[in-house]
Each structure stands twice: as C-alpha cells, then as structure tokens.
Design a protein around this motif. Structure first.
Motif, short mmCIF file in Angstrom:
data_model
loop_
_atom_site.label_atom_id
_atom_site.label_comp_id
_atom_site.label_asym_id
_atom_site.label_seq_id
_atom_site.Cartn_x
_atom_site.Cartn_y
_atom_site.Cartn_z
N SER A 1 90.77 3.48 -21.16
CA SER A 1 91.87 3.37 -22.11
C SER A 1 92.95 4.40 -21.79
N VAL A 2 94.17 4.05 -22.20
CA VAL A 2 95.31 4.96 -22.09
C VAL A 2 96.06 4.87 -23.41
N ARG A 3 96.32 6.02 -24.04
CA ARG A 3 97.11 6.00 -25.25
C ARG A 3 98.03 7.22 -25.25
N SER A 4 98.96 7.23 -26.16
CA SER A 4 99.93 8.33 -26.20
C SER A 4 99.99 8.95 -27.58
N GLN B 1 81.32 -12.78 -20.46
CA GLN B 1 80.76 -11.50 -20.03
C GLN B 1 81.60 -10.30 -20.45
N ASP B 2 82.85 -10.51 -20.85
CA ASP B 2 83.74 -9.40 -21.22
C ASP B 2 83.79 -9.14 -22.71
N ASP B 3 83.25 -10.05 -23.52
CA ASP B 3 83.55 -10.05 -24.94
C ASP B 3 82.50 -9.30 -25.76
N LEU B 4 82.68 -9.28 -27.08
CA LEU B 4 81.81 -8.53 -27.98
C LEU B 4 81.44 -9.40 -29.18
N LEU B 5 80.26 -9.13 -29.74
CA LEU B 5 79.81 -9.79 -30.96
C LEU B 5 79.79 -8.80 -32.11
N SER B 6 80.10 -9.28 -33.30
CA SER B 6 79.90 -8.47 -34.50
C SER B 6 78.41 -8.25 -34.68
N PRO B 7 77.99 -7.09 -35.20
CA PRO B 7 76.55 -6.84 -35.35
C PRO B 7 75.87 -7.77 -36.34
N GLU B 8 76.63 -8.48 -37.16
CA GLU B 8 76.00 -9.41 -38.11
C GLU B 8 76.17 -10.87 -37.68
N LEU C 1 83.34 -13.03 -36.32
CA LEU C 1 82.08 -12.57 -35.75
C LEU C 1 82.11 -12.48 -34.23
N TYR C 2 83.26 -12.77 -33.63
CA TYR C 2 83.37 -12.74 -32.17
C TYR C 2 84.70 -12.10 -31.80
N HIS C 3 84.67 -11.25 -30.76
CA HIS C 3 85.86 -10.52 -30.34
C HIS C 3 86.13 -10.81 -28.86
N GLN C 4 87.22 -11.47 -28.59
CA GLN C 4 87.60 -11.78 -27.20
C GLN C 4 88.36 -10.60 -26.62
N ARG C 5 87.86 -10.05 -25.52
CA ARG C 5 88.52 -8.90 -24.91
C ARG C 5 89.71 -9.38 -24.07
N VAL C 6 90.83 -8.74 -24.26
CA VAL C 6 92.03 -9.06 -23.50
C VAL C 6 92.27 -7.96 -22.48
N HIS C 7 92.28 -8.33 -21.20
CA HIS C 7 92.58 -7.36 -20.16
C HIS C 7 93.35 -8.06 -19.05
N PRO C 8 94.29 -7.37 -18.44
CA PRO C 8 95.24 -8.02 -17.52
C PRO C 8 94.62 -8.57 -16.26
N TRP C 9 93.41 -8.10 -15.88
CA TRP C 9 92.81 -8.61 -14.65
C TRP C 9 91.76 -9.69 -14.94
N VAL D 1 90.38 -8.21 -28.94
CA VAL D 1 90.23 -6.76 -28.89
C VAL D 1 90.87 -6.26 -27.60
N THR D 2 91.52 -5.13 -27.68
CA THR D 2 92.19 -4.57 -26.52
C THR D 2 91.18 -4.15 -25.46
N THR D 3 91.67 -3.89 -24.27
CA THR D 3 90.82 -3.58 -23.12
C THR D 3 89.83 -2.46 -23.42
N ASP D 4 90.29 -1.45 -24.14
CA ASP D 4 89.42 -0.30 -24.41
C ASP D 4 88.45 -0.53 -25.56
N GLY D 5 88.52 -1.70 -26.19
CA GLY D 5 87.60 -2.01 -27.28
C GLY D 5 87.91 -1.32 -28.58
N ARG D 6 89.11 -0.77 -28.72
CA ARG D 6 89.44 0.03 -29.90
C ARG D 6 90.20 -0.73 -30.97
#
Length: 629
Positions: free
Chosen positions: A16-19, A249-256, A355-363, A281-286
């Motif tokens: 991640s990169v933030r300012s 393979q890039d994504d995340l699940l809610s714990p419930e 309940l599902y988070h699609q990760r967005v990343h440029p590559w 969800v952003t690349t860094d998962g935040r």
C-alpha cells in the motif's frame, strides 16, 4: 505485478501507498535470497537521494513471508513501513539493496486505485463511499458476534466447498483469501484449489506447506492451465461438500459469509441457490467501497447483466443437474453458469448482506481492456445460448457489448394479432369485449422508433409477465419515469431527472428489469391479467392507481417488467403532468396505505433498503442505513 520468488536476489512487494500531507507512507515486505537484511534508500522525482533524516523505516513481523521465502518463520522482520517526508507530495523511487543485489520500484502517490473522472465524481465518491466505509466498519462482526455464530447449531449443517482456480497469483492476496476463509464463523467447509501454474515452484511449495497445517485446504497441481472454466472444473471434481461456492484468487470473504449462507438455506429449505451483496476493496485491503446492493431474484435484470456474480452458493443437488462449467464460455464462464443454474433452480434467494469483497488492482485481469472485451463477447454467447434454451424470441443488441451489459430486442410476435386497446389518460376502460392487450398511455406522449410495440409484446410472450412499460423522457432526454420504487410511505419514479444516457446506480437506469410498480402513463398489460385482478381502482390519483394495480398483479404471482430501451417522449409544447417523483402515502390515500400495509412495511424487493433516492435522481447509499447496525 504478481509476486515472483527470486532464488537469487530480492523478493519484495509494495502492499500500500498512502499520504499524510507531504509525507508518503509505504507498506510492504522485502527479503533477500541470502537472508541478509534489505536496506532502503529513496530518490525524489529529480533523482536526488532523500536524506536519512526524512526517511523513517520500521521493520514489521511478517512470519508468513518468512515461511514463503525460506520455509520457516525464523525471519520476523521482513515487513516494512517507510515514512518519507517531502517538500511537496510527488513521485519517488524506492531503492532496495541486499549484498550485491539491488531493486528499484516507482512509488506514485497519484496512482489512485479508484479512478475518478471529475471533481463531481470525486465528491460523489466521498459522499457514497466514506459513509459506506463507516457502515462496513460498524457492521463487520467482531469476535463476540463471531463466537455466538460459531456456537449456533443448525438443523441443516452442510459442508461448503469453496472452489478457487489458481494461476500465478500474488501470494499475498492468495494468503489473505485463505485466511479470510479460515476466519469463517461457520467451520464445516473445505477449500479446493486447482493450481494451473505447476512451474511456479514457490507457489506449489507454499501451498503444500500451508495445507500441512490446514486439513480443510485441498489442492491439485494441474499438468497445465486450461483456463478458468477448466481449472474450476478440476476444483469441482475435488469437492466433497453439500454446497458449492466460488471465489477468485485475489478476493476476500466476510468472516460470516458461510454462516449467513447456511442460515438462509435453513430458513428456506426449498432454496437450492442463494447469492449475496458484494463490494470492492482497494489493493491494500484497507478501503471498502462501491457496494452493490442487489435485488431479489430478477430474471430480466440477469438477462441484461450478471448482477448475481459473487457470492453465489449452490446446493450440490443442483450442481449435478447443471453439470460442469463450459470451457467454450471462457471469460464469461461464471455468467453462463449462473444462467444455467437459474433455469433449473427450484428457488433462488437473495441474502441482503455484503459478504464478498472484490479486490481491485491495476495488474489484475479485471483491469485489462482486452480481457474485458473478451469477457463481454463470451457473455454475449452465454446469453444467446440461454435464450435458445429458454425459447425466448429475442436478439441481443450490440449497444452495451463493450461494457458487459446487454439489451434484448424482442422479435415481433403473432400474439399482436390479438389486438391492442388504447386507453388514453383520463379515459375509462371500455365495458364489454376488449383486445388481448391494453395500452395505458398518456395522450401527451409520442413513441421513439417504429418497433416499440413488438418489443413490449415480446416481453409479454412469457406467461409469468402481466405488464410491461418503457421509459418516458422529456425534450432534453431526461428521464421522467421508467417504473417506480417505494421506501415505506414514499414512492419515487425511478431515476427521474437523470439524462437517459448517464450511468445510474449499477447501470440500472439502462437495463431491462423486474420492478415493483409500473406507471399507468405508459403500461402495456394483458387484458386477461387486468380483469383477473379487478382492474383500476376508481377515485384515486394516477400514481395511486398505478401502485394499487401493480401490487394486485404481483400478489397474483405476476412479474412487471420495465424496458428502458423502449422510449416515449413528451410532445413539443405539451405538459405530461406526471405527479411529483415523491408522493407521501397519507391523507386521501390512507385507505390505500392500509390496504397494502403488509407490502409497504417491507422493503421494496427491487430497491435495497441500503439505498436512497438523491436530489439528482440517482440512487446512493442511504445516510439512515449508514447509521444502523
């Protein structure tokens, strides 16, 4: 930017990169093949080394990375957080050195992962998504809630098989997905990984090592990758569960996620397919943003786009009827599978939770223009095959094909020979015999194009559809009505005031879909269905008549469909006199409110309670919803 383990050199990843003002904060990890510490330098945008006083490096414990690189967790300082003070926020180059090895990576604080076109877009993003982040933080279950969920004993406790095709993943992302599955409060699951990159020694070694400590993690290393569909079929062949679901393979699940799926199958035992809301969800998962709050099962919307997508769960009994994924539909194999499942499912239920988070990343592939074009073309083939199987007489218009959305053009039907009785606003429905169809239409409208009637009649070919409407626009091509939604005591014309060509919430203003209410200013209805439910309520306003007739049709088991590609325009110099887009159900309409209280007290099934109608006519995340928990 998939992670590549270097046998001779530095393996690194910028998470991640933030300012913060003129300070850049860079998080990630780096490790050398010789296990010597990696040193960091920073060059500014003109190539000067940034002084040590302005660069702060904090080493972080990343035992997972140590396990990945070295096969053990002994190196506990591979993670880093680097804070870089600058005279002004600008691009920098991060230099990593370990022995004779050196790596450089460009750090661009302006490479925003969420692309925003204008100041107005940025303002709307902040309005919608900062509030949603607050809601997400409040409503992600904590340890106490998850403990309660773990203690729950269901009458039906199926094993859930999560299928994941894997091909040269970013190992950080894959590890985060695995951990999000391990964190599930419902624990009767298995994760089936089909690994299509057998030459990736680091990946295979990592999975073998990880699976040794997690018996629910199953995997197969394939001889070669044959595409997402074929690889997913390999994962399906491994599955031993009672319910099948899918993840990238890039994504995340809610714990419930699994808990809510099982709870829904218990509540609706006749259901054999469920799906949930999702967000990005952003690349860094935040940062979680752009939530997609969906409707109840909406077959016409599904024929316009794959709105179901993730997270979808299907009972194995239905999977056996559907069969495997079709490799010929590569690129839209998920859309094809959803369509095939919808054709055979006994009952499909929507779970109104993200309940599902699609990760967005440029590559990632999802950000690749060529991949999107191929995906859309495959979606065209999947939809065409679905129409053929269902014997729906329609052709797919090209207008949306580049963006993954589709418009159906229904063919002229012989049923038009039954005739249409035209009923202008203010006229009474004639007594005695009538034509097979009745068109309620405002006298101040004119139709755009020549095929509007055959388009609407084509939708009415289906036995489950009683009425269909189109879009009403004014002289500036602004939407006046295309059906209505309701929230409690208030009803709204959908997307009223927006330009017809602008993108509304999830493109819903452009897509054929089922709705709760059609306007009698533009409604084509089957005469038999009209008479079956008792016709129009006398003595009420046009809008209340629309609501009352629509509700009676839905109560009788019919669907109502809006087709925004069929348009009627207000005649030059004419006033349509459509009632305000907001109408409180009170006063003279209190009898109607009382009659339909059970339906109005529940959320509109085609308009999420998480949304509200903005002053611009578009749909936004509701402030009242954000304040809930």
């Amino acid at each position: 930017m998939a992670l590549e383990i270097k046998e001779n050199g530095i393996t690194y990843h910028v998470d991640s990169v933030r300012s913060e003002g003129n300070r850049l904060i860079v998080n990630g990890f780096a490790g050398s093949s010789e296990r010597v510490p990696v040193e960091f330098l920073v060059k500014d945008s003109v190539g000067r080394i940034v002084s040590e006083e302005r660069v702060s490096v904090v080493r972080l414990n990343r035992s997972d990375v140590s396990l990945l690189l070295y096969g053990d967790a002994s190196c506990d300082d591979l993670g880093f957080e680097i804070r870089i003070g600058l005279d002004r926020l600008d691009k920098v180059v991060l230099i990593m050195k370990a022995g004779a090895h050196r790596e450089e990576v460009d750090i661009d604080p302006f490479d925003v992962k969420v692309k925003l076109k204008s100041a107005r877009d940025r303002a709307m993003f902040l309005k919608d998504n900062l509030g949603y982040q607050m809601y997400h933080a409040k409503n992600t279950p904590g340890s106490g809630a998850l403990k309660v969920q773990r203690a729950k004993r269901f009458d039906y406790s199926p094993k859930i098989s999560l299928l994941v095709p894997v091909y040269n993943p970013d190992l950080t992302f894959l590890l985060q997905l695995i951990k999000s599955v391990q964190a599930q409060s419902y624990e009767n699951w298995e994760m089936c990984l089909a690994i299509g990159s057998n030459d990736n020694i680091s990946l295979v070694g990592f999975i073998r090592s990880y699976a040794g400590g997690e018996k629910r993690l199953r995997f197969k290393v394939l001889e070669k990758s044959a595409g997402v569909a074929a690889n997913t079929n390999e994962a399906l062949a491994m599955a031993t569960g009672d319910v099948v679901t899918f993840a990238a393979q890039d994504d995340l699940l809610s714990p419930e996620a699994f808990y809510r799926i099982v709870a829904t199958f218990n509540k609706y035992p006749e259901a054999d397919m469920v799906y949930t809301d999702e967000d990005k969800v952003t690349t860094d998962g935040r940062v979680f943003y752009e939530p997609h709050f969906k409707t109840v099962y909406n077959p016409d919307l599904l024929r316009s786009t794959n709105y179901i997508c993730h997270l979808m769960a299907i009972k194995m009994t239905l999977v056996k009827k559907i069969g495997r994924l079709d490799p010929q539909m590569e690129g839209a194999q998920d859309y094809d599978y959803v369509l095939r499942a919808s054709e055979k499912a006994a009952k499909i239920v929507h779970i109104p939770r993200v309940l599902y988070h699609q990760r967005v990343h440029p590559w990632g592939a999802a950000g690749d223009r060529e991949h999107r074009a191929n995906m859309t073309q495959a979606g065209y083939r999947a939809l065409a095959a679905h129409l053929k199987r269902c014997r729906i007489k329609a052709e797919i218009d090209d207008s949306f094909r580049e963006s993954g959305y589709y418009t159906l053009r229904y063919r002229k039907t012989k049923k038009a020979a039954g005739g249409v009785t035209y009923i202008l606003s203010g006229q009474k429905v004639p007594d005695g015999p009538k034509a097979q169809y009745m068109l309620f239409i405002n006298e101040n409208l004119e139709f755009i194009g020549d095929e509007w009637l055959s388009q609407l009649l084509g939708v009415l070919d289906r036995s489950d559809v009683a009425a269909v409407g189109g879009m009403i626009v004014d002289g500036e091509n602004r939407i006046q009505s295309m059906g209505m939604v309701y929230t409690g005591d208030t009803i709204y014309h959908m997307f009223r005031g927006m330009l017809a060509g602008d993108a509304g919430y999830a493109n819903r203003n452009k897509l054929t879909q089922d709705v709760s209410i059609l306007s009698l200013d533009f409604m084509l209805i089957k005469t038999a269905a009209y008479e079956q439910v008792g016709g129009i309520l006398d003595g009420a306003t046009r809008q209340m008549q629309s609501l009352d007739l629509s509700f009676r049709l839905r109560r009788a088991g019919y669907r109502l469909v809006t087709v925004p590609s069929v348009k009627a325009r207000i005649k030059d110099g004419a006033l349509l006199n459509i009632e305000d887009k907001v109408h409180a159900l009170s006063g003279e309409t209190s009898d109607i409110r009382a009659s339909w209280k059970p339906m109005l007290d529940r959320p509109d099934p085609y308009f999420s309670k998480a949304l509200s109608v903005g002053a611009d006519g578009n749909w936004h995340v509701s402030a009242a919803f954000i304040s809930q928990k």
